[in-house]
Design a protein around this motif. Structure first.
Motif, mmCIF file in Angstrom:
data_model
loop_
_atom_site.group_PDB
_atom_site.id
_atom_site.type_symbol
_atom_site.label_atom_id
_atom_site.label_comp_id
_atom_site.label_asym_id
_atom_site.label_seq_id
_atom_site.Cartn_x
_atom_site.Cartn_y
_atom_site.Cartn_z
ATOM 1 N N LYS A 49 41.979 -138.084 -44.798
ATOM 2 C CA LYS A 49 43.136 -138.965 -44.587
ATOM 3 C C LYS A 49 43.930 -138.457 -43.394
ATOM 4 O O LYS A 49 45.004 -137.873 -43.563
ATOM 5 N N GLY A 51 45.729 -139.830 -40.986
ATOM 6 C CA GLY A 51 47.016 -140.412 -40.612
ATOM 7 C C GLY A 51 47.082 -140.691 -39.115
ATOM 8 O O GLY A 51 46.070 -140.715 -38.412
ATOM 9 N N ALA A 52 48.294 -140.852 -38.625
ATOM 10 C CA ALA A 52 48.499 -141.145 -37.205
ATOM 11 C C ALA A 52 48.199 -139.904 -36.368
ATOM 12 O O ALA A 52 48.458 -138.791 -36.799
ATOM 13 N N PRO A 53 47.639 -140.108 -35.164
ATOM 14 C CA PRO A 53 47.375 -138.960 -34.293
ATOM 15 C C PRO A 53 48.664 -138.214 -33.959
ATOM 16 O O PRO A 53 49.731 -138.795 -33.838
ATOM 17 N N GLY A 54 48.524 -136.909 -33.804
ATOM 18 C CA GLY A 54 49.677 -136.072 -33.465
ATOM 19 C C GLY A 54 49.759 -135.867 -31.964
ATOM 20 O O GLY A 54 49.076 -136.520 -31.187
ATOM 21 N N SER A 61 51.158 -130.887 -35.541
ATOM 22 C CA SER A 61 51.645 -132.260 -35.372
ATOM 23 C C SER A 61 50.636 -133.270 -35.911
ATOM 24 O O SER A 61 50.991 -134.394 -36.219
ATOM 25 N N TRP A 62 49.385 -132.846 -36.064
ATOM 26 C CA TRP A 62 48.358 -133.713 -36.630
ATOM 27 C C TRP A 62 48.285 -133.572 -38.149
ATOM 28 O O TRP A 62 48.214 -134.564 -38.861
ATOM 29 N N SER A 116 41.296 -132.754 -30.045
ATOM 30 C CA SER A 116 42.170 -133.504 -30.952
ATOM 31 C C SER A 116 42.378 -132.681 -32.222
ATOM 32 O O SER A 116 41.660 -131.706 -32.470
#
Length: 176
Positions: A49, A51-54, A61-62, A116
């Motif tokens: 899961k 979520g939004a990229p950090g 932040s990720w 990433s």
């Protein structure tokens, strides 16, 4: 983990009468494996899961602060266990008081250029598995170690002759 390798070398040479201490070392190593598995689960949870990229700079932040905190707490436990293994092995294991290396892959490091958070998490899972395999190898070394026979030094068991220290000459008494 040079201190840990030295510690296991020492533990594997312990005499048979140190079974209780050997069991403590094994329990600590198995505990570190459980900590690694828990950390791997945290990383895998992120991969399942994401979520939004950090941001482009930090893994945290990720993965988010909650997961980063979980990994930090797991790392503290695992480090304490590794330090205890070294302490149990004795002073010849080396200085380990400030292990620079994290036992668990942390979320606080910087991302590499072009990396990433997902790639970093995959690397963390793979590195954690390598560390688990390493720990299992250490456990096998301890379990399969042949303790020196009572009364024989490791040097004599290896077929080496021990060298006697030269006797000190007594000083002649002073004349009055």
């Amino acid at each position: 983990m040079d201190s840990l390798d030295r510690a296991i070398d020492l533990v594997s040479r312990w005499k048979a009468d140190r079974g209780k201490q050997r069991a403590e070392v094994l329990a600590r190593l198995e505990g570190v494996i459980k900590d690694c598995q828990a950390a791997s689960k945290v990383w895998q949870d992120f991969l399942d899961k994401p979520g939004a990229p950090g941001g482009e700079w930090t893994i945290m932040s990720w993965v988010g602060p909650d997961r980063a905190k979980q990994l930090h707490e797991i790392n503290l436990r695992a480090k304490a266990s590794v330090e205890e293994v070294c302490r149990l092995a004795g002073p010849a294991a080396g200085r380990f008081a400030g292990l620079d290396e994290d036992v668990i892959e942390m979320a606080y490091r910087q991302l590499k250029p072009g990396e990433s958070g997902i790639e970093a998490a995959k690397t963390a899972v793979a590195n954690t598995q390598k560390y688990i395999d390493y720990l299992r190898g250490l456990i096998e070394r301890v379990r399969n170690a042949k303790a020196p026979a009572a009364g024989k030094s490791p040097a004599k068991q290896a077929g080496k002759k021990s060298v006697a220290k030269p006797a000190k000459k007594k000083a002649a008494p002073k004349k009055k």
